[in-house]
Design a protein around this motif. Structure first.
Motif, mmCIF file in Angstrom:
data_model
loop_
_atom_site.group_PDB
_atom_site.id
_atom_site.type_symbol
_atom_site.label_atom_id
_atom_site.label_comp_id
_atom_site.label_asym_id
_atom_site.label_seq_id
_atom_site.Cartn_x
_atom_site.Cartn_y
_atom_site.Cartn_z
ATOM 1 N N GLY A 195 -94.628 38.539 -14.812
ATOM 2 C CA GLY A 195 -93.690 39.055 -15.784
ATOM 3 C C GLY A 195 -92.535 37.909 -15.769
ATOM 4 N N ILE A 196 -91.220 38.562 -16.145
ATOM 5 C CA ILE A 196 -90.155 37.679 -16.322
ATOM 6 C C ILE A 196 -88.999 37.655 -15.279
ATOM 7 C CG2 ILE A 196 -87.995 37.241 -17.898
ATOM 8 C CD1 ILE A 196 -90.738 36.488 -19.180
ATOM 9 N N GLY A 197 -88.672 36.625 -14.489
ATOM 10 C CA GLY A 197 -87.655 36.634 -13.595
ATOM 11 C C GLY A 197 -88.157 35.283 -12.625
ATOM 12 N N CYS A 198 -87.351 35.095 -11.861
ATOM 13 C CA CYS A 198 -87.606 33.940 -10.843
ATOM 14 C C CYS A 198 -88.975 33.975 -10.403
ATOM 15 C CB CYS A 198 -86.567 33.746 -9.822
ATOM 16 S SG CYS A 198 -84.805 33.466 -10.386
ATOM 17 N N ALA A 199 -89.203 35.156 -9.833
ATOM 18 C CA ALA A 199 -90.537 35.399 -9.225
ATOM 19 C C ALA A 199 -91.744 35.192 -10.167
ATOM 20 C CB ALA A 199 -90.738 36.806 -8.424
ATOM 21 N N GLY A 200 -91.134 35.344 -11.564
ATOM 22 C CA GLY A 200 -92.417 35.155 -12.623
ATOM 23 C C GLY A 200 -92.708 33.847 -13.088
ATOM 24 N N ARG A 201 -91.876 33.131 -12.457
ATOM 25 C CA ARG A 201 -92.361 31.741 -12.539
ATOM 26 C C ARG A 201 -93.474 31.040 -11.556
ATOM 27 N NH1 ARG A 201 -89.110 28.852 -16.340
ATOM 28 N NH2 ARG A 201 -88.119 30.490 -17.587
ATOM 29 N N ILE A 202 -94.062 31.908 -10.775
ATOM 30 C CA ILE A 202 -94.831 31.373 -9.630
ATOM 31 C C ILE A 202 -96.179 30.840 -10.268
ATOM 32 C CG2 ILE A 202 -96.160 32.177 -7.945
ATOM 33 C CD1 ILE A 202 -93.866 33.810 -6.911
ATOM 34 N N LYS A 212 -110.676 37.032 -10.875
ATOM 35 C CA LYS A 212 -109.848 37.389 -9.655
ATOM 36 C C LYS A 212 -108.605 37.484 -10.269
ATOM 37 C CE LYS A 212 -113.425 37.001 -6.679
ATOM 38 N NZ LYS A 212 -113.874 38.157 -6.293
ATOM 39 N N VAL A 213 -108.063 38.480 -10.731
ATOM 40 C CA VAL A 213 -106.736 38.832 -11.231
ATOM 41 C C VAL A 213 -105.532 38.918 -10.186
ATOM 42 C CG1 VAL A 213 -105.519 39.634 -13.278
ATOM 43 C CG2 VAL A 213 -107.878 39.443 -13.308
ATOM 44 N N MET A 214 -104.624 38.047 -10.221
ATOM 45 C CA MET A 214 -103.387 38.290 -9.572
ATOM 46 C C MET A 214 -102.248 38.477 -10.439
ATOM 47 S SD MET A 214 -103.666 35.289 -6.488
ATOM 48 C CE MET A 214 -102.407 36.339 -5.179
ATOM 49 N N VAL A 215 -101.132 39.337 -9.860
ATOM 50 C CA VAL A 215 -100.078 39.585 -10.695
ATOM 51 C C VAL A 215 -98.779 39.276 -9.841
ATOM 52 C CG1 VAL A 215 -98.808 41.267 -12.048
ATOM 53 C CG2 VAL A 215 -101.269 41.369 -12.093
ATOM 54 N N PHE A 216 -97.697 38.622 -10.310
ATOM 55 C CA PHE A 216 -96.609 38.255 -9.583
ATOM 56 C C PHE A 216 -95.360 38.846 -10.242
ATOM 57 C CE2 PHE A 216 -99.670 35.221 -8.057
ATOM 58 C CZ PHE A 216 -99.370 34.852 -6.823
ATOM 59 N N MET A 217 -94.391 39.806 -9.540
ATOM 60 C CA MET A 217 -93.373 40.371 -10.401
ATOM 61 C C MET A 217 -92.251 40.229 -9.325
ATOM 62 S SD MET A 217 -95.104 43.503 -12.063
ATOM 63 C CE MET A 217 -96.038 44.077 -10.837
ATOM 64 N N GLY A 218 -91.116 40.121 -9.791
ATOM 65 C CA GLY A 218 -89.893 40.482 -8.948
ATOM 66 C C GLY A 218 -89.757 41.996 -9.074
ATOM 67 N N ASP A 219 -88.810 42.433 -8.144
ATOM 68 C CA ASP A 219 -88.391 43.802 -7.991
ATOM 69 C C ASP A 219 -87.960 44.535 -9.171
ATOM 70 O OD1 ASP A 219 -86.382 41.919 -6.310
ATOM 71 O OD2 ASP A 219 -85.185 43.738 -7.125
ATOM 72 N N GLY A 220 -87.144 44.032 -9.932
ATOM 73 C CA GLY A 220 -86.596 44.464 -11.137
ATOM 74 C C GLY A 220 -87.792 44.781 -12.093
ATOM 75 N N ASP A 221 -88.554 43.403 -12.197
ATOM 76 C CA ASP A 221 -89.577 43.262 -13.129
ATOM 77 C C ASP A 221 -90.567 44.613 -12.855
ATOM 78 O OD1 ASP A 221 -90.876 41.755 -15.214
ATOM 79 O OD2 ASP A 221 -92.009 40.642 -13.829
ATOM 80 N N ALA A 222 -91.051 44.490 -11.751
ATOM 81 C CA ALA A 222 -91.962 45.617 -11.232
ATOM 82 C C ALA A 222 -91.725 46.998 -11.235
ATOM 83 C CB ALA A 222 -92.615 45.268 -9.781
#
Ligand SMILES: Cc1ncc(C[n+]2csc(CCOP(=O)(O)OP(=O)(O)O)c2C)c(N)n1
Ligand code: SF4
Lengths: 385, 282
Positions: B60-67, B98-108
């Protein structure tokens, strides 16, 4: 398709949209129930599992279009259907699909608005939302069927344009077109032209997901097929990575604009009725196009040289035929079930005296009848005399 | 920061999985936990010998979303909060991926909270990494659904008065069949939890406690990134039969490890395959 082709059938517009999607090769549907579009979901829920496709009812319309875009990125022709409130929620991902150039089809069976509005009554008030609903400058294609048969053929067209131009395509149906039943004879698979997205011909190391090409449309690899690339809703360069370089950001927006500007001929689809010698033109679309056709016949019987232009592709707006018409006629009437959304588009192209272009804007949930259009036309003509 | 060439040559896994030439320097603040999550994820994927062509990373969007953007696989950076919806479409369309998802806490959990509980409920086979730094990092430190009571944020300058979510508890009660927690101090453990999540068939949630020293740390006087990461070291306990969970919770400790796993519930795509095989007959 578990439905017969080549024989007469009695189908509703919504059913015809669903079978049109199947004929075009749709393999994925993600949606959220809403009147008056739900029958499309119900047909897909029954049909897709039979042909190895996937149907999923998502938690809302934002999620629905998200899943549709995901499935399309993975290679399946995908679509969703909704109505006003859901269409509003989908705007975020319509913008994403336009930005990331992901083919998909969104059916909006229009109902009365704003807000929850009139769930079971017809309307045409999402015309401008179909063009400008999401933020930013992006290209839009919207198609307006006016019969059950067109619900089928124009849905195939919507998928074809979407795949050909890598663009979300909106079908602007309405409650009347969606729920009315008509006799249709569906064409068989060999009578239908189906277009699939262009696949890359270069090896993965050379692949650019947004490559600059002569046609302006980049070949599209699907996820999981050996081409590893990045997709983002951020402004990106030709390989898909975010960029803020002004030459690259400008080039991207130019590319979007050129999808419309360089393909005006291919994106032109109008039904002209009695326009050869017409002096009075009715511009109508969707279900109102049916009443307009009838009104033209009535007016002709009374000696008025009436004709009709009915854009089947509403966006991009059919500039050339309308401009051409404006030079020839003395009156234009645009009957719509909204406050005059498409009329303004006609007016922008015109340099006619005030009052020569008028709307017939029916805001109560009843339908616009041929008589109403006829009477309004007679009123316009008599006032001029 | 540009990756250290010496380090790269020592770690062929990282070298193999990164888009080194294209994407560096990265955009995170020096010392941000997001980089540790990235390397742990890569090491986990590499240890399982997955084919890069079969791995999809959605965010998603956020710093973690750039992983994902740094990883040489199929990567999709979506809209704020909606990564799980795109991932659902991809997984249903091509279940072998194999689908991975990365999100920040606000995003998720804020804007994406609805998608979070429904994806967990469906038990669709996604490996979901929530990088929990208790704050909106990218937008400069606004309060998030995991900001603890009385902690400060730019939009909670008098202290947070809203009860936070526990991402693990939420996922578990919504129906996730694998739930684990680690911190960016516990690098090997983070890798191990992600690996276990990848191996699990069903909805896997891995919460990684991370540091945003730039916003959250500064506003709450928690020190630099090293101090914040040391705090994780000193305030974490591993789950196990010996652990008194209630006591640990009362003391405000992070409970790490696999908190929940249920292998009995069927996964969504498998159920779908069965319907497809039957050709839609009832
Ligand atoms: C629809 C929408 N609303 C708001 C934003 C602005 N925004 C970008 S990132 C973000 C929050 C990020 O916080 P978090 O998800 O906790 O991730 P972090 O940056 O801390 O890793 C927000 C509110 C946005 N991009 N889109
Ligand atoms: S703002 Fe916080 S979360 Fe974002 S990169 Fe910097 S330290 Fe990391």
């Amino acid at each position: 398709m578990s439905i017969k082709t080549g024989v007469p059938l009695l189908l509703s517009g919504n059913e015809a949209v669903a079978y049109g999607a199947l004929a075009a090769g749709a393999k994925f549907y993600g949606g959220y129930p809403i009147t008056p579009s739900t029958e499309i979901a119900e047909v897909m829920a029954a049909e897709l599992p039979r042909i190895g496709g996937k149907f999923i009812q998502m938690e809302d319309e934002i999620a629905s279009l998200g899943a549709v875009i995901g499935a399309s990125i993975a290679g399946l022709k995908s679509f969703t259907a909704t109505s006003g409130p859901g269409f509003s929620l989908m705007q975020e991902h319509i913008g994403f699909a336009a930005m990331a150039e992901v083919p998909c089809v969104i059916v909006d069976v229009m109902r009365g608005g704003p807000s929850t509005g009139l769930p079971t009554k017809t309307s045409q008030s999402d015309v401008m939302q179909a063009k400008y609903g999401s933020h930013g400058d992006y290209p839009s294609i919207a198609i307006a069927p006016s019969s059950v048969m067109e619900c089928f053929t124009l849905t195939v067209k919507a998928f074809n344009l979407s795949e050909k131009y890598r663009i979300p395509v909106i079908i602007l149906s309405d409650e009347i077109v969606g729920h009315m039943r008509e006799k249709v004879i569906l064409p068989g698979p060999d009578e239908i032209e189906v277009i699939d997205r262009m696949q890359p011909e270069v090896p993965p190391e050379w692949y650019q997901h947004y490559a600059d090409t002569i046609t302006g449309v980049s070949p599209m690899a699907n996820f999981g097929e050996g081409y590893r690339f990045h997709i983002t809703g951020l402004t990106h360069d030709v390989s898909g990575f975010p960029t803020e370089r002004s030459d690259e950001t400008t080039a991207l927006l130019e590319k979007f604009r050129n999808k419309e500007n360089h393909n005006t001929h291919d994106l032109l689809m109008v039904d002209e009725f009695c326009m050869e010698d017409a002096d009075f033109c009715i511009v109508a679309y969707g279900s109102v196009g049916r009443s307009a056709r009838q009104a033209v016949k009535m007016l002709r019987q009374e000696g008025v040289k009436a004709g009709m232009i009915r854009p089947q592709i509403l966006w991009p707006f059919p500039k050339f035929p309308v401009e051409n018409m404006l030079e020839r006629v003395s009156h234009v009437l645009v009957p719509e079930m909204n406050v005059g959304q498409l009329r303004k588009e006609v007016e922008r192209l015109a340099c006619m005296p005030r009052g020569m272009i008028q709307g017939l804007n029916v805001l109560d949930p009843s339908f616009i009848t041929a008589e109403q259009i006829h009477d309004k036309a007679m009123e316009m003509i008599s006032k001029q005399k | 920061m540009v990756p250290n060439q010496q380090l790269l040559s020592k770690s062929p896994a990282v070298h193999n999985w990164l888009r080194v030439k294209k994407k560096f320097p990265h955009l995170w603040c020096p010392g941000c936990g997001d980089g540790i999550v990235l390397s742990s994820a890569i090491l986990a994927l590499d240890s399982l010998e997955y084919d890069k062509n079969d791995v999809v990373m959605v965010s998603g969007i956020g710093c973690a979303g750039r992983i994902p953007v740094y990883v040489d696989c199929n990567t999709l950076h979506t809209t704020h909060g909606r990564a799980l919806t795109f991932a659902t479409g991809i997984k249903l369309a091509k279940p072998h991926l194999k689908v991975m998802v990365f999100m920040g806490d606000g995003d998720a959990l804020a804007i994406g909270g609805n998608h979070y509980i429904h994806a967990a409920r469906r038990n669709i086979d996604l490996t979901v990494v929530v990088v929990n730094n208790n704050i909106y990092g990218m937008t400069g430190g606004q309060v998030s659904p995991t900001t603890p009571l009385s902690m400060k944020a730019t939009t909670a300058i008098y202290g947070c008065i809203e009860q936070p979510f526990d991402p693990c508890e939420l996922a578990r009660s919504a129906g996730a069949t694998f739930v684990a927690r680690s911190t960016v101090y516990h690098v090997r453990h983070t890798e191990d939890m992600i690996r276990k999540g990848l191996e699990h068939k069903g909805f896997s949630l891995i919460e990684i406690i991370s540091n945003c020293h730039t916003s959250y740390g500064r506003m709450n006087k928690l020190g630099d990134h090293i101090t914040m990461i040391k705090h994780m070291r000193d305030n974490s306990v591993m789950i196990g039969p010996q652990l008194d969970q209630e006591k640990a919770q009362a003391e405000g400790k992070y409970i790490l490890g696999v908190l929940h796993q249920d292998t009995s519930r069927p996964e969504l795509c498998e159920l779908y395959e069965e319907i497809n095989k039957r050709g839609g007959t009832q």
